[in-house]
Design a protein around this motif. Structure first.
Motif, PDB file in Angstrom:
ATOM      1  N   ASP A 119       0.847  -1.186   0.000  1.00 50.17           N
ATOM      2  CA  ASP A 119       0.000   0.000   0.000  1.00 50.17           C
ATOM      3  C   ASP A 119       0.890   1.247   0.000  1.00 50.17           C
ATOM      4  O   ASP A 119       1.747   1.400   0.875  1.00 50.17           O
ATOM      5  N   ARG A 131      -9.466  -2.044   0.621  1.00 50.28           N
ATOM      6  CA  ARG A 131      -8.944  -3.305   1.154  1.00 50.28           C
ATOM      7  C   ARG A 131      -9.997  -4.395   1.101  1.00 50.28           C
ATOM      8  O   ARG A 131      -9.695  -5.547   0.759  1.00 50.28           O
ATOM      9  N   VAL A 174      -1.894  -7.547   2.499  1.00 45.36           N
ATOM     10  CA  VAL A 174      -1.711  -6.119   2.248  1.00 45.36           C
ATOM     11  C   VAL A 174      -0.749  -5.572   3.296  1.00 45.36           C
ATOM     12  O   VAL A 174      -1.003  -5.678   4.498  1.00 45.36           O
TER      13      VAL A 174
END
Length: 296
Positions: free
Chosen positions: A45, A54, A66
């Motif tokens: 990210d 997300r 992530v």
């Protein structure tokens, strides 16, 4: 060195933010569906993903890992502590997360794919390094580097392969060299084209030895005016051709046996190679300027 495995298969890293989510769902989704090898995603990210982003990525990309910007800051802090130039570059450029974080968090081997690479047909063997190779990249249509031709004559440390494109990267992380990167990033004269700075850094790492390029007949950057057609395994929709992604997206062939992806050794980039590309870019600008001048 064994490549890093996630619970669902080989781990493939990518970098994205809020503005790239729609494109990532399309392109990274095609990567997962058309790979003969099970893959799992690690998404870095850039600091702009929202909670809704997300949730969407989790639902449409098989629950990727992530890595938030805050988490990455903490995880790379110790490794970057002795390197102020790398720390500064990482603060200044989101693309530094690809060059720095993706490599540092990858384990022994990084496999990476940009969120704007669309896979059109089943494939096999894409993220594989040949014996003796330390890096694998896409092939560009030009030497898109942030250094000039005369820099190659002046600086022996600037050993670059020809026409590296970093839409896809496979890299043995033992060759990740923070001293070399710091030397390169510390010199403003090596940043005449900031958009190519990160790609040049990867090429510099790959130039240390054993660099290969994917076959451009299989994995390529499309021409702006090219008619969409089945044939290539994957296409990288870089900024100048990004608008063409929607035209190619419907052309997806899911049937048939996976196509084995080929690569070949990269040739060294010489000063004359860069000079040739520089001359062509100047000529295109002159032609474009003349085309927009009013008739006399």
């Amino acid at each position: 060195m064994a490549p890093q495995q996630a619970g669902g298969g080989r781990r493939i890293a990518s970098l994205l933010g809020h503005r790239q989510v729609d494109m990532a769902v399309l392109c990274l989704g095609s990567l997962l569906r058309r790979s003969a090898e099970p893959l799992a995603l690690r998404l870095h990210d850039d600091g702009t993903l929202t909670e809704a982003d997300r949730e969407r990525l989790a639902g449409e990309l098989d629950g990727p890992e992530v890595v938030s910007r805050a988490e990455a800051d903490e995880r790379v802090a110790d490794a970057l502590a002795p390197y102020p130039i790398l720390r500064a570059y990482r603060r200044e450029s989101p693309l530094a997360l690809k060059l720095v974080d993706a490599a540092l968090l990858a384990g022994e081997e990084l496999a990476y794919c940009d969120a704007d690479v669309l896979f059109l047909c089943p494939f096999a063997g894409l993220f594989r390094l040949e014996d003796g190779a330390g890096a694998l990249f896409m092939s560009d249509r030009q030497n898109a580097y942030s250094v000039r031709s005369w820099h190659l004559l002046r600086h022996r440390r600037l050993r670059l392969p020809r026409r590296v494109n970093t839409g896809i990267v496979v890299f043995r992380t033992a060759a990740w060299d923070p001293d070399l990167l710091s030397w390169y990033l510390a010199r403003p004269e090596f940043a005449f084209a900031p958009v190519w700075r990160e790609q040049t850094a990867w090429a510099l790492l790959g130039g240390k030895g054993g660099c290969r390029l994917l076959d451009p007949a299989q994995v390529a950057i499309p021409e702006l005016e090219a008619a969409p057609r089945l044939g290539p395994v994957a296409l990288h929709f870089v900024g100048p051709v990004r608008s063409r992604l929607s035209a190619w997206a419907p052309l997806t062939g899911d049937g048939g046996a996976p196509e084995a992806v080929r690569s070949r050794p990269a040739r060294p980039c010489r000063a004359v190679d860069l000079a040739s590309d520089e001359a062509r870019r100047v000529l295109r600008r002159l032609v474009g300027r003349q085309a927009h001048e009013p008739p006399r």
